[in-house]
Design a protein around this motif. Structure first.
Motif, PDB file in Angstrom:
ATOM      1  N   SER A 111     -35.167  -2.708 -56.480  1.00 42.44           N
ATOM      2  CA  SER A 111     -34.260  -1.790 -57.628  1.00 42.44           C
ATOM      3  C   SER A 111     -35.841  -1.395 -58.390  1.00 42.44           C
ATOM      4  O   SER A 111     -35.018  -0.415 -59.075  1.00 42.44           O
ATOM      5  N   GLY A 112     -36.754  -1.676 -59.161  1.00 44.49           N
ATOM      6  CA  GLY A 112     -37.115  -1.232 -60.075  1.00 44.49           C
ATOM      7  C   GLY A 112     -38.645  -2.071 -60.213  1.00 44.49           C
ATOM      8  O   GLY A 112     -39.242  -3.425 -58.612  1.00 44.49           O
ATOM      9  N   ILE A 113     -39.281  -2.125 -61.426  1.00 46.06           N
ATOM     10  CA  ILE A 113     -40.419  -2.828 -61.490  1.00 46.06           C
ATOM     11  C   ILE A 113     -39.810  -3.832 -62.409  1.00 46.06           C
ATOM     12  O   ILE A 113     -39.466  -3.990 -63.502  1.00 46.06           O
ATOM     13  N   THR A 114     -40.935  -4.666 -62.084  1.00 45.93           N
ATOM     14  CA  THR A 114     -40.248  -6.431 -62.914  1.00 45.93           C
ATOM     15  C   THR A 114     -41.603  -7.034 -63.209  1.00 45.93           C
ATOM     16  O   THR A 114     -42.610  -7.005 -62.757  1.00 45.93           O
ATOM     17  N   VAL A 115     -40.838  -7.170 -65.017  1.00 49.70           N
ATOM     18  CA  VAL A 115     -42.176  -7.592 -65.717  1.00 49.70           C
ATOM     19  C   VAL A 115     -41.673  -9.300 -65.863  1.00 49.70           C
ATOM     20  O   VAL A 115     -40.560  -9.668 -67.284  1.00 49.70           O
ATOM     21  N   PHE A 116     -42.629 -10.823 -65.625  1.00 48.37           N
ATOM     22  CA  PHE A 116     -42.167 -11.846 -66.183  1.00 48.37           C
ATOM     23  C   PHE A 116     -43.070 -11.639 -67.709  1.00 48.37           C
ATOM     24  O   PHE A 116     -43.893 -11.474 -67.117  1.00 48.37           O
ATOM     25  N   LEU A 117     -41.851 -11.980 -68.795  1.00 47.39           N
ATOM     26  CA  LEU A 117     -42.724 -12.128 -70.333  1.00 47.39           C
ATOM     27  C   LEU A 117     -42.997 -13.499 -70.173  1.00 47.39           C
ATOM     28  O   LEU A 117     -41.747 -14.077 -70.685  1.00 47.39           O
ATOM     29  N   ASN A 118     -44.037 -14.369 -70.005  1.00 48.20           N
ATOM     30  CA  ASN A 118     -44.914 -14.978 -70.186  1.00 48.20           C
ATOM     31  C   ASN A 118     -45.380 -15.578 -71.264  1.00 48.20           C
ATOM     32  O   ASN A 118     -46.088 -14.758 -72.821  1.00 48.20           O
ATOM     33  N   VAL A 119     -44.392 -16.780 -71.742  1.00 49.43           N
ATOM     34  CA  VAL A 119     -44.517 -17.209 -73.274  1.00 49.43           C
ATOM     35  C   VAL A 119     -45.027 -19.524 -73.001  1.00 49.43           C
ATOM     36  O   VAL A 119     -43.962 -19.164 -71.978  1.00 49.43           O
ATOM     37  N   LYS A 120     -46.008 -19.235 -74.288  1.00 48.27           N
ATOM     38  CA  LYS A 120     -46.249 -20.451 -74.051  1.00 48.27           C
ATOM     39  C   LYS A 120     -45.085 -21.342 -74.485  1.00 48.27           C
ATOM     40  O   LYS A 120     -44.246 -20.809 -75.391  1.00 48.27           O
TER      41      LYS A 120
END
Length: 176
Positions: free
Chosen positions: A94-103
């Motif tokens: 459905s769109g662009i997916t971005v995983f906000l990866n944080v330690k």
């Protein structure tokens, strides 16, 4: 037409980065949890308590499908949303997916300060909180890593870092 889904664990900065990104690019911003609360006039916690996790996750999926019809929008999902049903596959289509990866250590610092506002964390000792975060990240990694883009969101602590993150994210997804 732009439709971006931000995914990641609680405290990853989905709302912080999403709002700043939406403002810079004149997009609408939707926090899926807030959207659900507005529609049903109840908190996520109340809906969870009333419907149980299965009922809530079904509702969440339906609302995800609803907001996925919006155009020129950045959508911040709940931390668990990508992990149920076909939600990750649906968002990728459905769109662009971005995983906000944080330690995990940074999530611990962020959530330690906010744990009184998050019922699932309330009353946990520091050791329990740390273990809880590490375990959840491990359990969710296979879903989060299906995102089209993985973005390091460790540095969202002040205005300058947020602005830099908006610029870096826009370059990553090809808006700049």
């Amino acid at each position: 037409m732009i439709r971006i889904f931000l995914i990641g664990y609680m405290g990853a900065g989905k709302t912080t980065l999403g709002k700043a990104f939406a403002k810079k690019y004149n997009l609408s911003f939707v926090d899926l949890d807030w959207y659900i609360e507005e529609r049903f006039h109840k908190t996520v916690q109340e809906l969870f308590a009333e419907r149980g996790e299965d009922g809530f996750r079904e509702l969440e999926r339906n609302m995800l499908h609803e907001v996925a019809d919006f155009e020129n929008v950045i959508i911040s999902t709940g931390g668990g949303a990508p992990c149920f049903f076909d939600n990750m596959d649906f968002m990728n289509k459905s769109g662009i997916t971005v995983f906000l990866n944080v330690k995990a250590e940074i999530l611990f610092q962020r959530l330690r300060v906010a744990k009184q506002q998050r019922p699932i964390l309330k009353g946990k000792s520091d050791d329990e909180l740390s273990s809880f975060i590490v375990s959840a990240l491990q359990n969710r990694a296979s879903f989060y890593n299906q995102a089209q883009y993985i973005f390091n969101a460790d540095e969202l602590e002040d205005y300058h870092q947020i602005e830099n993150s908006v610029i870096h994210l826009s370059k990553l997804i090809g808006l700049e």
